[in-house]
Design an enzyme around this catalytic site. Structure first.
Site, PDB file in Angstrom:
ATOM      1  N   ASP A 177      25.008  53.778  -4.135  1.00  0.00           N
ATOM      2  CA  ASP A 177      26.192  53.450  -4.928  1.00  0.00           C
ATOM      3  C   ASP A 177      27.450  53.790  -4.126  1.00  0.00           C
ATOM      4  O   ASP A 177      27.416  53.800  -2.897  1.00  0.00           O
ATOM      5  CB  ASP A 177      26.153  54.224  -6.260  1.00  0.00           C
ATOM      6  CG  ASP A 177      26.744  53.435  -7.420  1.00  0.00           C
ATOM      7  OD1 ASP A 177      27.971  53.236  -7.418  1.00  0.00           O
ATOM      8  OD2 ASP A 177      25.988  53.010  -8.306  1.00  0.00           O
TER       9      ASP A 177
ATOM     10  N   SER B  49      25.277  48.336 -14.834  1.00  0.00           N
ATOM     11  CA  SER B  49      25.341  49.509 -13.956  1.00  0.00           C
ATOM     12  C   SER B  49      25.107  50.801 -14.714  1.00  0.00           C
ATOM     13  O   SER B  49      24.666  51.799 -14.139  1.00  0.00           O
ATOM     14  CB  SER B  49      26.709  49.580 -13.265  1.00  0.00           C
ATOM     15  OG  SER B  49      26.793  48.678 -12.202  1.00  0.00           O
TER      16      SER B  49
ATOM     17  N   HIS C  63      32.373  55.105  -9.525  1.00  0.00           N
ATOM     18  CA  HIS C  63      31.236  54.400 -10.122  1.00  0.00           C
ATOM     19  C   HIS C  63      29.940  55.179  -9.928  1.00  0.00           C
ATOM     20  O   HIS C  63      29.154  55.377 -10.861  1.00  0.00           O
ATOM     21  CB  HIS C  63      31.138  53.003  -9.504  1.00  0.00           C
ATOM     22  CG  HIS C  63      30.108  52.108 -10.105  1.00  0.00           C
ATOM     23  ND1 HIS C  63      28.783  52.130  -9.711  1.00  0.00           N
ATOM     24  CD2 HIS C  63      30.203  51.136 -11.048  1.00  0.00           C
ATOM     25  CE1 HIS C  63      28.110  51.213 -10.393  1.00  0.00           C
ATOM     26  NE2 HIS C  63      28.950  50.598 -11.218  1.00  0.00           N
TER      27      HIS C  63
END
Length: 313
Positions: free
Chosen positions: A33, A249, A71
């Site tokens: 990620d 996600s 994120h």
């Protein structure tokens, strides 16, 4: 919003697992990620194995974990945050492989991140353990027809195949956020366990992708992925920040966390058996379009066996 334990719906089985002492202890979880803020209060009490994969093709940095965007920290919080994680005692291996860049550089970095994760699994202490790999990322399906990008996708697929067949890794991958009839790679590959998103009431999210890839209906399963509260970043003064985010996600680390609970309960499971367990125990979503929710909602269902099975750190 400050830190608090996420109140997952009863159907998830998360609270039941935790009350039984099943919290992911010793389970290996890879995350590819944007990185992780290792000093966020959700992670500062554990050691996060971290690799920064640079934009260039030279080397990599094994340093204290940082996040280029937030994120990845959100994803990792859902999986293994101290106070909010589904499997808070899981062992994180995080590769930072996403920044604002081109498809080509991102694909190269993903391949490097996968190679790093395989290397870590080859270390003596990890060599016999089944692991889970979370990939909350994806590329448009049109790239598979591109002479420029197809070689990178093929190479990435080969590494993922090695993960599955040689290292007993279950890749859990987001199907994408482009809605009905659209999907992303690598989630659309047969060897990847692809994840769509539902809200906390079990209704399919409008953005959640779906479609038929290589004769297989995708996604394979769904997870909670709408307004999910998790860790994000820290202020300059060091205060940890949390935020709600939505997307496949977020649904993907939910499924990864459930998988980690199963591996904690039964560490002898192989990757194929773990996948079968997730399919077998999924909560049916009979009111939702079957082509969009796969086998249903991932959940932890307790086994009628000894609970003291989790491997210790």
């Amino acid at each position: 919003m400050g830190n608090r334990q996420i109140n997952w719906p009863e159907e998830s089985g998360v609270e039941l697992a935790h009350s039984s002492g099943i919290r992911g202890s010793g389970v290996l979880v890879g995350v590819l990620d944007t990185g992780i803020d290792a000093d966020h209060q959700e992670f500062c009490d554990q050691t996060v194995n971290y690799r920064y994969v640079p934009l260039s093709s030279f080397g990599g940095r094994d340093v204290r974990g940082f996040d280029t965007e937030g994120h990845g920290t959100h994803v990792c919080g859902i999986i293994a945050g101290k106070d909010i994680g589904i499997a808070p005692e899981a062992k994180l291996y995080v590769a930072s492989i996403i920044e604002s860049e081109t498809y080509e550089t991102t694909l190269r970095r993903i391949i490097s991140g996968l190679d790093w994760f395989l290397e870590k699994l080859s270390e003596l202490e990890n060599s016999e353990q089944t692991a889970v790999l979370n990939m909350s990322l994806g590329f448009p399906s049109t790239l598979i027809h591109s002479s420029r990008y197809r070689p990178y996708l093929d190479r990435m697929r080969n590494v993922l195949l090695n993960c599955v067949e040689k290292r007993d890794v279950l890749p859990i991958v987001a199907i994408g956020n482009d809605g009905k009839g659209e999907y992303c790679y690598p989630g659309a590959f047969k060897e990847c366990f692809s994840v769509g998103a539902v809200d906390l009431q079990g209704k399919i999210a409008n953005f959640s992708g779906s479609g038929i890839s290589e004769g297989t209906i995708k996604p394979d399963i769904v997870g909670y992925g709408v307004d999910i509260h998790s860790s994000l970043e820290r202020k300059c003064e060091g205060q940890s920040i949390y935020e709600k985010m939505s997307g496949t996600s977020m649904a993907t680390p939910y499924v990864t966390g459930i998988a980690a609970l199963y591996l904690c309960d039964k560490p002898q499971l192989k990757a194929k058996e773990l996948k079968a367990k997730l399919i077998e125990t999924a909560f049916p979503l009979s009111t939702q379009p079957p082509e969009r929710v796969g086998v249903g909602l991932a959940r932890f269902v307790p086994q009628l066996t000894d609970r003291a099975n989790c491997p210790k750190e």
